[in-house]
Write an enzyme that holds these catalytic residues in place. Structure first.
Site, PDB file in Angstrom:
ATOM      1  N   TRP A  10      57.421  10.159  27.954  1.00 41.93           N
ATOM      2  CA  TRP A  10      56.020  10.443  28.297  1.00 41.93           C
ATOM      3  C   TRP A  10      55.886  11.613  29.261  1.00 41.93           C
ATOM      4  O   TRP A  10      54.786  12.114  29.460  1.00 41.93           O
ATOM      5  CB  TRP A  10      55.382   9.208  28.923  1.00 41.93           C
ATOM      6  CG  TRP A  10      55.166   8.048  27.993  1.00 41.93           C
ATOM      7  CD1 TRP A  10      55.525   7.972  26.657  1.00 41.93           C
ATOM      8  CD2 TRP A  10      54.541   6.798  28.315  1.00 41.93           C
ATOM      9  NE1 TRP A  10      55.155   6.752  26.145  1.00 41.93           N
ATOM     10  CE2 TRP A  10      54.556   6.013  27.130  1.00 41.93           C
ATOM     11  CE3 TRP A  10      53.977   6.267  29.475  1.00 41.93           C
ATOM     12  CZ2 TRP A  10      54.005   4.716  27.104  1.00 41.93           C
ATOM     13  CZ3 TRP A  10      53.450   4.982  29.445  1.00 41.93           C
ATOM     14  CH2 TRP A  10      53.460   4.217  28.270  1.00 41.93           C
ATOM     15  N   LYS A  11      56.970  11.998  29.917  1.00 45.41           N
ATOM     16  CA  LYS A  11      56.918  13.034  30.956  1.00 45.41           C
ATOM     17  C   LYS A  11      55.852  12.639  31.996  1.00 45.41           C
ATOM     18  O   LYS A  11      55.639  11.453  32.222  1.00 45.41           O
ATOM     19  CB  LYS A  11      56.671  14.402  30.324  1.00 45.41           C
ATOM     20  CG  LYS A  11      57.690  14.687  29.201  1.00 45.41           C
ATOM     21  CD  LYS A  11      57.726  16.100  28.744  1.00 45.41           C
ATOM     22  CE  LYS A  11      58.775  16.244  27.639  1.00 45.41           C
ATOM     23  NZ  LYS A  11      58.980  17.609  27.188  1.00 45.41           N
ATOM     24  N   GLU A 165      68.479  18.846  23.027  1.00 44.74           N
ATOM     25  CA  GLU A 165      67.105  19.334  23.115  1.00 44.74           C
ATOM     26  C   GLU A 165      67.127  20.840  23.360  1.00 44.74           C
ATOM     27  O   GLU A 165      67.224  21.273  24.520  1.00 44.74           O
ATOM     28  CB  GLU A 165      66.362  18.651  24.273  1.00 44.74           C
ATOM     29  CG  GLU A 165      66.221  17.153  24.125  1.00 44.74           C
ATOM     30  CD  GLU A 165      64.973  16.623  24.808  1.00 44.74           C
ATOM     31  OE1 GLU A 165      64.255  15.860  24.168  1.00 44.74           O
ATOM     32  OE2 GLU A 165      64.689  16.988  25.958  1.00 44.74           O
ATOM     33  N   GLY A 171      58.071  21.251  23.421  1.00 45.34           N
ATOM     34  CA  GLY A 171      56.646  21.454  23.685  1.00 45.34           C
ATOM     35  C   GLY A 171      56.085  22.739  23.099  1.00 45.34           C
ATOM     36  O   GLY A 171      54.974  23.145  23.421  1.00 45.34           O
ATOM     37  N   SER A 209      59.896  19.062  19.819  1.00 38.85           N
ATOM     38  CA  SER A 209      58.826  19.121  18.819  1.00 38.85           C
ATOM     39  C   SER A 209      59.119  18.260  17.593  1.00 38.85           C
ATOM     40  O   SER A 209      58.735  18.606  16.481  1.00 38.85           O
ATOM     41  CB  SER A 209      58.533  20.573  18.417  1.00 38.85           C
ATOM     42  OG  SER A 209      58.108  21.317  19.543  1.00 38.85           O
ATOM     43  N   GLY A 230      58.644  13.862  22.841  1.00 42.80           N
ATOM     44  CA  GLY A 230      57.707  14.143  23.925  1.00 42.80           C
ATOM     45  C   GLY A 230      56.271  13.917  23.465  1.00 42.80           C
ATOM     46  O   GLY A 230      55.793  12.780  23.373  1.00 42.80           O
ATOM     47  N   GLY A 231      55.595  14.994  23.159  1.00 45.50           N
ATOM     48  CA  GLY A 231      54.165  14.964  22.835  1.00 45.50           C
ATOM     49  C   GLY A 231      53.782  13.893  21.821  1.00 45.50           C
ATOM     50  O   GLY A 231      52.786  13.175  21.995  1.00 45.50           O
TER      51      GLY A 231
HETATM   52  P1  13P Z   1      58.252  17.594  22.760  1.00 51.52           P
HETATM   53  O1  13P Z   1      58.506  16.543  21.697  1.00 51.52           O
HETATM   54  O2  13P Z   1      56.890  17.530  23.323  1.00 51.52           O
HETATM   55  O3  13P Z   1      58.650  18.944  22.269  1.00 51.52           O
HETATM   56  O4  13P Z   1      59.230  17.234  23.973  1.00 51.52           O
HETATM   57  C1  13P Z   1      60.553  16.992  23.703  1.00 51.52           C
HETATM   58  C2  13P Z   1      61.204  16.499  24.940  1.00 51.52           C
HETATM   59  O5  13P Z   1      61.391  17.242  25.895  1.00 51.52           O
HETATM   60  C3  13P Z   1      61.589  15.083  24.989  1.00 51.52           C
HETATM   61  O6  13P Z   1      62.375  14.813  26.094  1.00 51.52           O
END
Ligand code: 13P
Length: 246
Positions: A10-11, A165, A171, A209, A230-231
């Site tokens: 979720w950051k 990653e 992102g 992503s 992430g997103g």
């Molecule tokens: P996104 O899926 O938003 O690109 O983020 C990936 C991430 O950093 C998961 O730790």
């Protein structure tokens, strides 16, 4: 066959109301998934999420852990504290921590060690920047990052999870192609195999992503054992679609 792992990161997003809504929607749709599922939440919400996830198939993860055991480290959260909240996984060495908080390979390796020492599985992130990829340094960079963790953790390395990653894919909406990701995963797998006879059980996740549309093709690669999302993990429908793809 080992179960894949789909972990949402979720950051620094969410609030009490949004977290509850998201987790309730995930739990309502997740059923009995074929893969392991985890959500990595901001530490302020560990207690809330622990209680919302109690008794469910979705496991709790933290986004970081201190390299220290306890003491005068203002703002840090120890592995033992995470354990108090039923945390099963902790992300370590996310590129955002390496980039914005100056975390070195050695610090990341120590964090992994602390987590393992408390029975928490570290999800060790590695990945190259765009500049490094364009300079042909991808393999060198990810191997260096992983080597520090192998050095510090010896045979326990078979208990970690690794997430590849690529920084340029995080992102940005630019996903590594399944072939690009698989190539790096194969390198990491070989490095882990050379370090531990039990390396086959280590899950290698892809992150950057990953979304509902591209998850299936990434997850079909032989060395991609799951995703760090992430997103797309912030939308229950998308997260559930990725879980179904795994
Ligand atoms: P996104 O899926 O938003 O690109 O983020 C990936 C991430 O950093 C998961 O730790």
């Amino acid at each position: 066959m080992k179960k894949k792992l789909i972990a949402g990161n979720w950051k620094m997003n969410g609030n009490l109301a949004a977290n509850e809504q998201l987790l309730k929607a995930v739990l309502a749709g997740v059923g009995q998934p074929a893969c392991r599922v985890a959500v990595s939440v901001p530490s302020a919400y560990l207690a809330q999420c622990q209680s919302l996830l109690a008794g469910s198939v979705v496991e709790l993860a933290a986004q970081d852990v201190s390299a220290y055991e306890s003491g005068a480290y203002t703002g840090e959260i120890s592995a033992l504290m995470l354990r108090d909240f039923g945390v099963r996984y902790a992300i370590v060495g996310h590129s955002e921590r390496r980039q914005y908080h100056g975390e070195s390979d050695e610090a990341v390796a120590l964090k992994a060690q602390r987590a393992l020492g408390c029975g928490i599985t570290p999800i060790v992130c590695v990945g190259e920047t765009l500049v490094e990829r364009e300079a042909g340094q991808t393999v060198e960079v990810v191997k260096r990052q992983l080597a520090a963790v192998i050095r510090a953790n010896g045979h326990c390395v078979s208990e970690i999870v690794v997430a590849y990653e690529p920084v340029w894919a995080i992102g940005t909406g630019k996903t590594a192609t399944p072939e690009q990701a698989q190539d790096v995963h194969a390198v990491l797998r070989a490095q882990l195999k050379a370090a531990s006879p039990n390396a086959d059980r280590i899950a290698l996740l892809y992150g950057g992503s990953m979304n509902a549309a591209n998850a299936a093709s990434l997850l079909s690669q032989p060395d991609i054992d799951g995703g760090l999302i992430g997103g797309a993990a912030l939308k229950a429908v998308d997260f559930l679609t990725i879980i179904a793809a795994a």
